[in-house]
Structure formats: C-alpha cells, structure tokens
Motif scaffolding. Structure first.
Motif, PDB file in Angstrom:
ATOM      1  N   VAL A  36       0.840  -1.198   0.000  1.00 52.17           N
ATOM      2  CA  VAL A  36       0.000   0.000   0.000  1.00 52.17           C
ATOM      3  C   VAL A  36       0.876   1.250   0.000  1.00 52.17           C
ATOM      4  O   VAL A  36       0.636   2.201  -0.748  1.00 52.17           O
ATOM      5  CB  VAL A  36      -0.961  -0.004   1.214  1.00 52.17           C
ATOM      6  CG1 VAL A  36      -1.668   1.328   1.351  1.00 52.17           C
ATOM      7  CG2 VAL A  36      -1.963  -1.140   1.093  1.00 52.17           C
ATOM      8  N   ILE A  37       1.916   1.250   0.819  1.00 49.47           N
ATOM      9  CA  ILE A  37       2.821   2.407   0.875  1.00 49.47           C
ATOM     10  C   ILE A  37       3.513   2.608  -0.464  1.00 49.47           C
ATOM     11  O   ILE A  37       3.656   3.741  -0.936  1.00 49.47           O
ATOM     12  CB  ILE A  37       3.838   2.236   2.023  1.00 49.47           C
ATOM     13  CG1 ILE A  37       3.120   2.352   3.366  1.00 49.47           C
ATOM     14  CG2 ILE A  37       4.958   3.271   1.915  1.00 49.47           C
ATOM     15  CD1 ILE A  37       3.969   2.023   4.563  1.00 49.47           C
TER      16      ILE A  37
ATOM     17  N   LEU B 252       1.800   7.481  -6.513  1.00 47.87           N
ATOM     18  CA  LEU B 252       0.803   8.512  -6.787  1.00 47.87           C
ATOM     19  C   LEU B 252       1.303   9.923  -6.488  1.00 47.87           C
ATOM     20  O   LEU B 252       0.826  10.889  -7.068  1.00 47.87           O
ATOM     21  CB  LEU B 252      -0.467   8.255  -5.966  1.00 47.87           C
ATOM     22  CG  LEU B 252      -1.241   6.995  -6.299  1.00 47.87           C
ATOM     23  CD1 LEU B 252      -2.359   6.782  -5.293  1.00 47.87           C
ATOM     24  CD2 LEU B 252      -1.802   7.058  -7.705  1.00 47.87           C
TER      25      LEU B 252
ATOM     26  N   LYS C  91       2.330   1.839  -3.410  1.00 45.09           N
ATOM     27  CA  LYS C  91       1.318   2.386  -4.324  1.00 45.09           C
ATOM     28  C   LYS C  91       1.113   3.878  -4.077  1.00 45.09           C
ATOM     29  O   LYS C  91       0.990   4.667  -5.018  1.00 45.09           O
ATOM     30  CB  LYS C  91      -0.023   1.658  -4.161  1.00 45.09           C
ATOM     31  CG  LYS C  91      -0.012   0.242  -4.639  1.00 45.09           C
ATOM     32  CD  LYS C  91      -0.049   0.217  -6.139  1.00 45.09           C
ATOM     33  CE  LYS C  91      -0.179  -1.221  -6.616  1.00 45.09           C
ATOM     34  NZ  LYS C  91      -0.093  -1.329  -8.051  1.00 45.09           N
ATOM     35  N   ILE C  92       1.074   4.267  -2.808  1.00 47.04           N
ATOM     36  CA  ILE C  92       0.897   5.680  -2.472  1.00 47.04           C
ATOM     37  C   ILE C  92       2.081   6.493  -2.982  1.00 47.04           C
ATOM     38  O   ILE C  92       1.916   7.584  -3.521  1.00 47.04           O
ATOM     39  CB  ILE C  92       0.706   5.859  -0.952  1.00 47.04           C
ATOM     40  CG1 ILE C  92      -0.633   5.265  -0.524  1.00 47.04           C
ATOM     41  CG2 ILE C  92       0.811   7.320  -0.544  1.00 47.04           C
ATOM     42  CD1 ILE C  92      -0.848   5.192   0.966  1.00 47.04           C
ATOM     43  N   ARG C  93       3.288   5.974  -2.818  1.00 48.16           N
ATOM     44  CA  ARG C  93       4.487   6.679  -3.299  1.00 48.16           C
ATOM     45  C   ARG C  93       4.446   6.879  -4.814  1.00 48.16           C
ATOM     46  O   ARG C  93       4.959   7.871  -5.324  1.00 48.16           O
ATOM     47  CB  ARG C  93       5.736   5.915  -2.915  1.00 48.16           C
ATOM     48  CG  ARG C  93       6.076   6.081  -1.457  1.00 48.16           C
ATOM     49  CD  ARG C  93       7.393   5.447  -1.125  1.00 48.16           C
ATOM     50  NE  ARG C  93       7.686   5.647   0.281  1.00 48.16           N
ATOM     51  CZ  ARG C  93       8.334   4.799   1.037  1.00 48.16           C
ATOM     52  NH1 ARG C  93       8.811   3.686   0.517  1.00 48.16           N
ATOM     53  NH2 ARG C  93       8.544   5.055   2.303  1.00 48.16           N
TER      54      ARG C  93
END
Length: 77
Positions: free
Chosen positions: A6-7, A13, A9-11
């Motif tokens: 998840v982290i 974005l 994926k956030i990075r």
C-alpha cells in the motif's frame, strides 16, 4: 507485507517535489467544516495536509469559527 504494498502504491501517486514549482503547484486542499464549538477538525485536517506536502490549505467555515481556527496558528491567515 500488505502495508508495504500500500505504501509503495501511495508513493507512486505522489509526484516528486521540485525547487522550480510555484506556490500551489504541489497541491491545494480545501476543508469545509467547523462551527462555534467544533473548530479542531478543520484545523487539524488542513494542517495535516500541509505537513504531508500540500502547498496551500484553505478552511471554509462559519465566520464565528474563523477566529478560533486562525488563532491556533499565528502567522497563517
């Protein structure tokens, strides 16, 4: 391990910051909320957005709540 995915994926974005950016190009946030008795949530939401990288944060609230919200952070109007 799910948390790491998840982290990652956030990075992906979040765009990288550049010294050539002008005010507001790295993100603007508008928080709507607050009243006479409830001023904390809009303040903490907008301040958190600034801490996480947004360039500008606006709080739209009742005029009576604006004084309290502004007083939490002197120098920010």
């Amino acid at each position: 391990m799910e948390t790491m995915r998840v982290i990652d994926k956030i990075r992906q974005l979040i765009p990288p910051l550049s010294p050539g950016y002008h005010k507001g190009q790295a993100g603007r946030v508008c928080v709507i909320g607050g009243s006479d008795e409830y001023t904390g949530a809009p303040y903490f939401s907008s301040f958190s957005a600034l801490k996480l990288g947004a360039d500008m944060a606006f709080v739209v609230c009742q005029p009576t709540a604006a004084v309290a919200i502004k007083s939490y952070t002197p120098g920010i109007n």
